[in-house]
Design a protein around this motif. Structure first.
Motif, PDB file in Angstrom:
ATOM      1  N   GLY A   1      -8.261   4.038  -7.641  1.00  0.00           N
ATOM      2  CA  GLY A   1      -8.989   3.399  -8.724  1.00  0.00           C
ATOM      3  C   GLY A   1      -8.478   1.989  -8.981  1.00  0.00           C
ATOM      4  O   GLY A   1      -7.558   1.500  -8.329  1.00  0.00           O
ATOM      5  N   GLU A   2      -9.107   1.333  -9.938  1.00  0.00           N
ATOM      6  CA  GLU A   2      -8.698  -0.018 -10.288  1.00  0.00           C
ATOM      7  C   GLU A   2      -7.324  -0.010 -10.948  1.00  0.00           C
ATOM      8  O   GLU A   2      -7.029   0.828 -11.803  1.00  0.00           O
ATOM      9  N   ILE A   3      -6.502  -0.948 -10.553  1.00  0.00           N
ATOM     10  CA  ILE A   3      -5.156  -1.049 -11.111  1.00  0.00           C
ATOM     11  C   ILE A   3      -5.160  -2.110 -12.209  1.00  0.00           C
ATOM     12  O   ILE A   3      -5.577  -3.253 -11.966  1.00  0.00           O
ATOM     13  N   PRO A   4      -4.725  -1.766 -13.420  1.00  0.00           N
ATOM     14  CA  PRO A   4      -4.679  -2.764 -14.495  1.00  0.00           C
ATOM     15  C   PRO A   4      -3.847  -3.972 -14.091  1.00  0.00           C
ATOM     16  O   PRO A   4      -2.855  -3.845 -13.357  1.00  0.00           O
ATOM     17  N   SER A   5      -4.243  -5.141 -14.559  1.00  0.00           N
ATOM     18  CA  SER A   5      -3.573  -6.372 -14.155  1.00  0.00           C
ATOM     19  C   SER A   5      -2.089  -6.364 -14.504  1.00  0.00           C
ATOM     20  O   SER A   5      -1.250  -6.871 -13.744  1.00  0.00           O
TER      21      SER A   5
ATOM     22  N   ASN B   1      -0.320  -4.306 -11.898  1.00  0.00           N
ATOM     23  CA  ASN B   1      -0.218  -5.093 -10.669  1.00  0.00           C
ATOM     24  C   ASN B   1       0.920  -6.098 -10.748  1.00  0.00           C
ATOM     25  O   ASN B   1       1.691  -6.278  -9.802  1.00  0.00           O
TER      26      ASN B   1
ATOM     27  N   TRP C   1      -1.125   6.585  -6.428  1.00  0.00           N
ATOM     28  CA  TRP C   1      -2.358   5.864  -6.716  1.00  0.00           C
ATOM     29  C   TRP C   1      -3.513   6.545  -6.002  1.00  0.00           C
ATOM     30  O   TRP C   1      -3.450   6.833  -4.815  1.00  0.00           O
TER      31      TRP C   1
ATOM     32  N   GLU D   1       0.825  -1.205   0.000  1.00  0.00           N
ATOM     33  CA  GLU D   1       0.000   0.000   0.000  1.00  0.00           C
ATOM     34  C   GLU D   1       0.863   1.261   0.000  1.00  0.00           C
ATOM     35  O   GLU D   1       0.507   2.281  -0.591  1.00  0.00           O
TER      36      GLU D   1
END
Length: 223
Positions: free
Chosen positions: A22-26, A29, A19, A11
């Motif tokens: 929002g959603e983190i692209p795979s 990640n 960050w 984190e």
């Protein structure tokens, strides 16, 4: 002294990467996970510290058996209830510096992520050192470093000299008072006999207050 670090806060890496939740692209990640693994593989955490009795005078707080007066009113306030303190230094070593430089040639995104991993990792190392120091004291103050509050950055010179960091852990200082390797920290921690409520955490005390990208985005780098 050497220290084994097996993890650090993902984190915190995301926070250094700005960050916003929002959603983190795979694929991102996966890149972050890869950089965390590489960081843990290449770092060689080391630390050193020294214990000093304190002498409180009208001019401020001095380290006994030295001619050094700790500069600034903030450190004087932080150590008001303390009769002794620890000066500490910690570093991740040069391995991560090499990995970042290599990534800067091949993949700038990876270089940025590795740099953020290093920032999170050195904080984890400092936390581990502080836990070790805790075994020698009932209550500790916050860590306080040169450049924080009204303590000038050039006090780094005194800290690395007192701790003999070049010989002890391979930590040196540039002419502009930058620690090398860069992912390194020096700090002062006070020993007290009662819980310490005085805190110097937060944006108002940071030397990066005016230019901090975290603050401008409505965030902080604190936990």
């Amino acid at each position: 002294m050497e220290l084994s670090l097996t993890s650090f806060r993902r984190e915190e890496v995301l926070q250094y990467l700005h960050w916003r939740g929002g959603e983190i692209p795979s694929e991102v990640n996966a890149q972050i996970d890869s950089c965390i693994a590489e960081t843990l593989a290449v770092i060689q955490p080391r630390y050193t510290y020294r214990h000093f009795q304190l002498h409180h005078t009208p001019e401020g707080v001095s380290l006994c058996d030295t001619d050094i007066l700790l500069p600034g009113q903030d450190i004087r306030s932080l150590l008001a209830d303390c009769q002794s303190c620890v000066l500490m230094a910690a570093t991740l070593g040069a391995g991560l510096e090499v990995a970042i430089r290599r990534a800067q040639v091949r993949d700038l995104t990876r270089a940025v992520i590795l740099d953020c991993c290093g920032s999170a990792a050195i904080e984890a190392v400092c936390d581990a050192v502080e836990q070790h120091i805790c075994t020698h004291a009932t209550f500790l103050t916050d860590r306080f470093s040169p450049g924080y509050g009204d303590m000038p950055i050039d006090f780094q010179y005194e800290l690395v000299g007192l701790l003999d960091t070049a010989r002890q852990i391979g930590l040196t200082l540039t002419d502009s008072y930058i620690l090398m390797p860069r992912k390194s920290v020096t700090a002062i921690i006070g020993f007290a006999k009662q819980p310490q409520t005085k805190r110097f955490r937060g944006c108002a005390y940071c030397s990066m207050f005016e230019n901090c990208t975290f603050r401008k985005a409505g965030k902080t780098c604190g936990r």
